[in-house]
Design an enzyme around this catalytic site. Sequence first.
Site, PDB file in Angstrom:
ATOM      1  N   CYS A  29      41.338  34.154  38.559  1.00  0.00           N
ATOM      2  CA  CYS A  29      41.998  32.854  38.452  1.00  0.00           C
ATOM      3  C   CYS A  29      41.881  32.045  39.738  1.00  0.00           C
ATOM      4  CB  CYS A  29      43.456  33.037  38.049  1.00  0.00           C
ATOM      5  SG  CYS A  29      44.396  34.194  39.074  1.00  0.00           S
ATOM      6  N   TYR A  30      42.177  32.655  40.874  1.00  0.00           N
ATOM      7  CA  TYR A  30      42.022  31.942  42.140  1.00  0.00           C
ATOM      8  C   TYR A  30      40.568  31.525  42.388  1.00  0.00           C
ATOM      9  CZ  TYR A  30      46.758  33.142  43.863  1.00  0.00           C
ATOM     10  OH  TYR A  30      48.118  33.253  44.068  1.00  0.00           O
TER      11      TYR A  30
END
Length: 329
Positions: free
Chosen positions: A155-156
């Site tokens: 996600c990051y």
Amino acid sequence: MKNIAIIGASGYTGAQITSLINAEMDLTIQGLYVSENSLDKGKALAELYPTYSHINLCLSPLNDDAKAAIVEQADAVVLATDHVVSLHLAAWFYQQGLAVFDLSGAYRFEALDKYPKWYGFTHEYPQVLADAVYGLAEWNADKIATSKMIAVPGCYPTASLTALKPLANMLTDVMPVINAVSGVTGAGRKAQLHTSFCEVSLTPYGVLGHRHQPEIATQLGQEVIFTPHLGNFKRGILATITVQLAQGTTAKDIEAAYQCYDNAPLVTVKQNQFPKVDDVVQTPNCLIGWKFDPETNYLVVTSAIDNLMKGAASQALQCIKIHFNELLK
């Protein structure tokens, strides 16, 4: 019509992608699965998540009979499982001829030597790893379409790389500095004191040692300083990135670089307008805002995504559609 099995369906990401696939006319769900030891086996998904009361499916244990049924009936498998669990399951299903969309980190690095350091295991399937494609949907569509082993990005890294990759040819040797904040769902559904909503304030974690740092650096082709933070909200990621660009770069150059997303319906870029987390929650979108200082050649760019959507489930759905030649919606 493509039939998709979802393993790890009791977790936040597994439940989210179940809902997304269930809503697609050209996709069906072969079954929902959890580990044989899971306390959730036999339960209806709606029992765990009442918001999905319209989905009349139960969680089955992933035993040998279930695996055989998946191979016989499914076109693809989604793995929303722990890294080590995905390591073995992804290889096995891939070797049976199914398309695999793995949401863990077990196949995100090409180099074998990255796994002991960053994930704590030795990778046992070098040939499967060699065939794996990094599923950053807006950048690797051609490879996603042809590979049956898709490693869906973290996600990051999704938030960071979507903002930075258009600028790759403008970067200097000064490392981009990425400060990113995620909601508590990024820590998963398992109860832990430090991620209990009453205990969460706003704090950095994994400082100078988070496994998403090398994932970002590898895909960007440049080292970065990455500091994640845990925020006291449920879902979403906001990444604010400070980067020095090459001498002579202009705002028009930056604007032209971001035109690579003109035909990307899920990515919106605006100059001097910065997104907030609430703009993207419950959506598959990535919103990017930037501002450039020509006197110092520093750019500040902010990227907002929903960690469970664009950071996981909806990007996996993008990859599924790309692979099976479905139109992105």
